[in-house]
Design a protein around this motif. Structure first.
Motif, PDB file in Angstrom:
ATOM      1  N   MET A   1       0.897  -1.125   0.042  1.00 13.68           N
ATOM      2  CA  MET A   1      -0.045   0.200  -0.232  1.00 13.68           C
ATOM      3  C   MET A   1       0.897   1.166   0.028  1.00 13.68           C
ATOM      4  O   MET A   1       0.421   2.190  -0.662  1.00 13.68           O
ATOM      5  CB  MET A   1      -0.959  -0.179   1.294  1.00 13.68           C
ATOM      6  N   ARG A   2       2.028   1.165   0.869  1.00 15.90           N
ATOM      7  CA  ARG A   2       2.857   2.482   0.937  1.00 15.90           C
ATOM      8  C   ARG A   2       3.518   2.490  -0.387  1.00 15.90           C
ATOM      9  O   ARG A   2       3.612   3.885  -0.873  1.00 15.90           O
ATOM     10  CB  ARG A   2       3.708   2.213   1.950  1.00 15.90           C
ATOM     11  N   LYS A   3       3.902   1.519  -1.162  1.00 17.88           N
ATOM     12  CA  LYS A   3       4.498   1.717  -2.353  1.00 17.88           C
ATOM     13  C   LYS A   3       3.657   2.306  -3.452  1.00 17.88           C
ATOM     14  O   LYS A   3       3.903   2.980  -4.316  1.00 17.88           O
ATOM     15  CB  LYS A   3       5.040   0.116  -2.926  1.00 17.88           C
ATOM     16  N   LEU A   4       2.327   1.690  -3.329  1.00 14.78           N
ATOM     17  CA  LEU A   4       1.318   2.415  -4.435  1.00 14.78           C
ATOM     18  C   LEU A   4       0.934   3.897  -4.127  1.00 14.78           C
ATOM     19  O   LEU A   4       1.125   4.687  -5.113  1.00 14.78           O
ATOM     20  CB  LEU A   4       0.233   1.753  -4.223  1.00 14.78           C
ATOM     21  N   ILE A   5       0.936   4.374  -2.926  1.00 13.42           N
ATOM     22  CA  ILE A   5       0.819   5.830  -2.671  1.00 13.42           C
ATOM     23  C   ILE A   5       2.145   6.444  -3.305  1.00 13.42           C
ATOM     24  O   ILE A   5       2.015   7.575  -3.797  1.00 13.42           O
ATOM     25  CB  ILE A   5       0.534   5.965  -1.076  1.00 13.42           C
ATOM     26  N   LEU A   6       3.555   5.891  -2.791  1.00 15.29           N
ATOM     27  CA  LEU A   6       4.381   6.564  -3.403  1.00 15.29           C
ATOM     28  C   LEU A   6       4.702   6.681  -4.816  1.00 15.29           C
ATOM     29  O   LEU A   6       4.774   7.602  -5.222  1.00 15.29           O
ATOM     30  CB  LEU A   6       5.861   5.636  -2.660  1.00 15.29           C
ATOM     31  N   ALA A   7       4.095   5.781  -5.577  1.00 16.43           N
ATOM     32  CA  ALA A   7       4.218   5.715  -6.906  1.00 16.43           C
ATOM     33  C   ALA A   7       3.192   6.460  -7.540  1.00 16.43           C
ATOM     34  O   ALA A   7       3.767   7.140  -8.648  1.00 16.43           O
ATOM     35  CB  ALA A   7       4.039   4.076  -7.667  1.00 16.43           C
ATOM     36  N   ALA A   8       2.218   6.800  -6.913  1.00 17.96           N
ATOM     37  CA  ALA A   8       0.895   7.774  -7.570  1.00 17.96           C
ATOM     38  C   ALA A   8       1.531   9.122  -7.313  1.00 17.96           C
ATOM     39  O   ALA A   8       1.227   9.843  -8.143  1.00 17.96           O
ATOM     40  CB  ALA A   8      -0.150   7.574  -6.747  1.00 17.96           C
ATOM     41  N   GLY A   9       2.218   9.411  -6.055  1.00 16.82           N
ATOM     42  CA  GLY A   9       2.622  10.715  -6.054  1.00 16.82           C
ATOM     43  C   GLY A   9       3.610  11.180  -6.726  1.00 16.82           C
ATOM     44  O   GLY A   9       3.971  12.043  -7.248  1.00 16.82           O
ATOM     45  N   LEU A  10       4.593  10.070  -7.198  1.00 13.01           N
ATOM     46  CA  LEU A  10       5.777  10.260  -7.922  1.00 13.01           C
ATOM     47  C   LEU A  10       5.013  10.541  -9.648  1.00 13.01           C
ATOM     48  O   LEU A  10       5.573  11.632 -10.223  1.00 13.01           O
ATOM     49  CB  LEU A  10       6.917   9.104  -8.172  1.00 13.01           C
ATOM     50  N   ILE A  11       4.280   9.819  -9.937  1.00 15.45           N
ATOM     51  CA  ILE A  11       3.669   9.822 -11.148  1.00 15.45           C
ATOM     52  C   ILE A  11       2.879  11.257 -11.324  1.00 15.45           C
ATOM     53  O   ILE A  11       3.128  12.021 -12.376  1.00 15.45           O
ATOM     54  CB  ILE A  11       2.759   8.816 -11.601  1.00 15.45           C
ATOM     55  N   SER A  12       2.247  11.651 -10.268  1.00 16.03           N
ATOM     56  CA  SER A  12       1.467  13.076 -10.060  1.00 16.03           C
ATOM     57  C   SER A  12       2.373  14.295 -10.248  1.00 16.03           C
ATOM     58  O   SER A  12       2.470  15.167 -10.966  1.00 16.03           O
ATOM     59  CB  SER A  12       0.541  13.136  -9.238  1.00 16.03           C
ATOM     60  N   MET A  13       3.606  14.023  -9.719  1.00 16.78           N
ATOM     61  CA  MET A  13       4.697  15.155  -9.668  1.00 16.78           C
ATOM     62  C   MET A  13       5.378  15.284 -10.891  1.00 16.78           C
ATOM     63  O   MET A  13       5.709  16.376 -11.437  1.00 16.78           O
ATOM     64  CB  MET A  13       5.786  14.877  -8.468  1.00 16.78           C
ATOM     65  N   LEU A  14       5.509  13.988 -11.844  1.00 16.44           N
ATOM     66  CA  LEU A  14       6.214  13.952 -12.924  1.00 16.44           C
ATOM     67  C   LEU A  14       5.258  14.525 -14.062  1.00 16.44           C
ATOM     68  O   LEU A  14       5.734  15.046 -15.145  1.00 16.44           O
ATOM     69  CB  LEU A  14       6.864  12.714 -13.251  1.00 16.44           C
ATOM     70  N   SER A  15       4.116  14.608 -13.662  1.00 14.60           N
ATOM     71  CA  SER A  15       3.317  14.796 -14.925  1.00 14.60           C
ATOM     72  C   SER A  15       2.992  16.229 -14.965  1.00 14.60           C
ATOM     73  O   SER A  15       2.676  16.874 -16.078  1.00 14.60           O
ATOM     74  CB  SER A  15       1.671  14.179 -14.607  1.00 14.60           C
ATOM     75  N   ALA A  16       3.437  17.064 -13.875  1.00 14.56           N
ATOM     76  CA  ALA A  16       3.520  18.457 -14.143  1.00 14.56           C
ATOM     77  C   ALA A  16       4.773  18.871 -14.903  1.00 14.56           C
ATOM     78  O   ALA A  16       4.645  20.157 -15.482  1.00 14.56           O
ATOM     79  CB  ALA A  16       3.541  19.015 -12.728  1.00 14.56           C
ATOM     80  N   CYS A  17       5.881  18.294 -15.048  1.00 14.50           N
ATOM     81  CA  CYS A  17       6.829  18.541 -15.735  1.00 14.50           C
ATOM     82  C   CYS A  17       6.662  18.372 -17.174  1.00 14.50           C
ATOM     83  O   CYS A  17       7.343  18.736 -18.034  1.00 14.50           O
ATOM     84  CB  CYS A  17       8.059  17.658 -15.510  1.00 14.50           C
ATOM     85  N   GLY A  18       5.439  17.690 -17.759  1.00 12.51           N
ATOM     86  CA  GLY A  18       5.288  17.451 -19.412  1.00 12.51           C
ATOM     87  C   GLY A  18       5.163  18.914 -19.734  1.00 12.51           C
ATOM     88  O   GLY A  18       4.710  19.758 -19.270  1.00 12.51           O
ATOM     89  N   GLY A  19       5.043  18.731 -21.003  1.00 11.88           N
ATOM     90  CA  GLY A  19       4.697  19.980 -21.796  1.00 11.88           C
ATOM     91  C   GLY A  19       4.796  19.890 -23.326  1.00 11.88           C
ATOM     92  O   GLY A  19       4.827  20.890 -23.986  1.00 11.88           O
ATOM     93  N   GLY A  20       5.165  18.785 -23.802  1.00 10.14           N
ATOM     94  CA  GLY A  20       5.272  18.506 -25.080  1.00 10.14           C
ATOM     95  C   GLY A  20       6.479  19.203 -25.696  1.00 10.14           C
ATOM     96  O   GLY A  20       6.644  19.658 -26.772  1.00 10.14           O
ATOM     97  N   GLY A  21       7.758  18.655 -25.027  1.00 12.01           N
ATOM     98  CA  GLY A  21       8.910  19.090 -25.714  1.00 12.01           C
ATOM     99  C   GLY A  21       9.910  19.696 -25.019  1.00 12.01           C
ATOM    100  O   GLY A  21      11.026  19.795 -25.067  1.00 12.01           O
ATOM    101  N   GLY A  22       9.492  20.183 -23.652  1.00  9.98           N
ATOM    102  CA  GLY A  22      10.332  20.566 -22.628  1.00  9.98           C
ATOM    103  C   GLY A  22      11.086  21.925 -23.045  1.00  9.98           C
ATOM    104  O   GLY A  22      10.464  23.018 -23.324  1.00  9.98           O
ATOM    105  N   LEU A  23      12.427  21.900 -22.742  1.00 16.18           N
ATOM    106  CA  LEU A  23      12.990  23.026 -22.992  1.00 16.18           C
ATOM    107  C   LEU A  23      13.174  23.561 -24.452  1.00 16.18           C
ATOM    108  O   LEU A  23      13.493  24.809 -24.589  1.00 16.18           O
ATOM    109  CB  LEU A  23      14.640  22.651 -22.611  1.00 16.18           C
ATOM    110  N   PHE A  24      13.346  22.644 -25.424  1.00 18.56           N
ATOM    111  CA  PHE A  24      13.617  23.129 -26.824  1.00 18.56           C
ATOM    112  C   PHE A  24      12.546  23.539 -27.661  1.00 18.56           C
ATOM    113  O   PHE A  24      12.703  23.802 -28.695  1.00 18.56           O
ATOM    114  CB  PHE A  24      14.235  22.002 -27.412  1.00 18.56           C
TER     115      PHE A  24
END
Length: 136
Positions: A1-24
């Motif tokens: 259960m703990r691993k599932l919550i940690l994975a969901a949190g990590l995925i939600s944090m990384l989804s904010a970094c998306g944007g279709g191409g990043g820096l370039f």
């Protein structure tokens, strides 16, 4: 259960970094599309104003005298203390060209003594050769 919550949190944090191409792939201004602005032009309405009647022409004004009056305000009246001191010193008896004849051999001076003569006759220097001695 703990691993599932940690994975969901990590995925939600990384989804904010998306944007279709990043820096370039972001919008930037084109540095080659910059154009020069036309120079400013003074409209003909702002021509120099002619001088008022009765005022002196600019070439006739003494600039050094005008600068001195602007800085110091022209001649000031002497205070009562200054006038009294000058009168007591004999201002009325002083000759008009006294400063030009101060070094004349006929000028009367007061003898100050040998020490004053030695100080005046001493050669100029930076004081490195000066020595003082005290009697013992």
């Amino acid at each position: 259960m703990r691993k599932l919550i940690l994975a969901a949190g990590l995925i939600s944090m990384l989804s904010a970094c998306g944007g279709g191409g990043g820096l370039f792939n972001r919008d930037r201004p084109d540095e080659f599309a910059v154009s020069r602005q036309a120079p400013l032009v003074i409209p003909p309405d702002f021509a120099l104003v002619p001088p008022a009647p009765g005022t002196p022409a600019a070439a006739q004004v003494d600039s050094s005298k005008a600068a001195m009056e602007a800085m110091f305000g022209g001649p000031a009246a002497r205070s009562a203390a200054e006038t009294g001191t000058l009168s007591a010193a004999g201002r009325a008896n002083a000759a008009a060209g006294i400063r030009s004849s101060a070094g004349d051999p006929g000028t009367e001076v007061v003898e100050k003594g040998a020490t004053t003569r030695d100080i005046i006759a001493a050669p100029e220097g930076d004081g490195q050769d000066a020595r003082a001695s005290t009697p013992q």
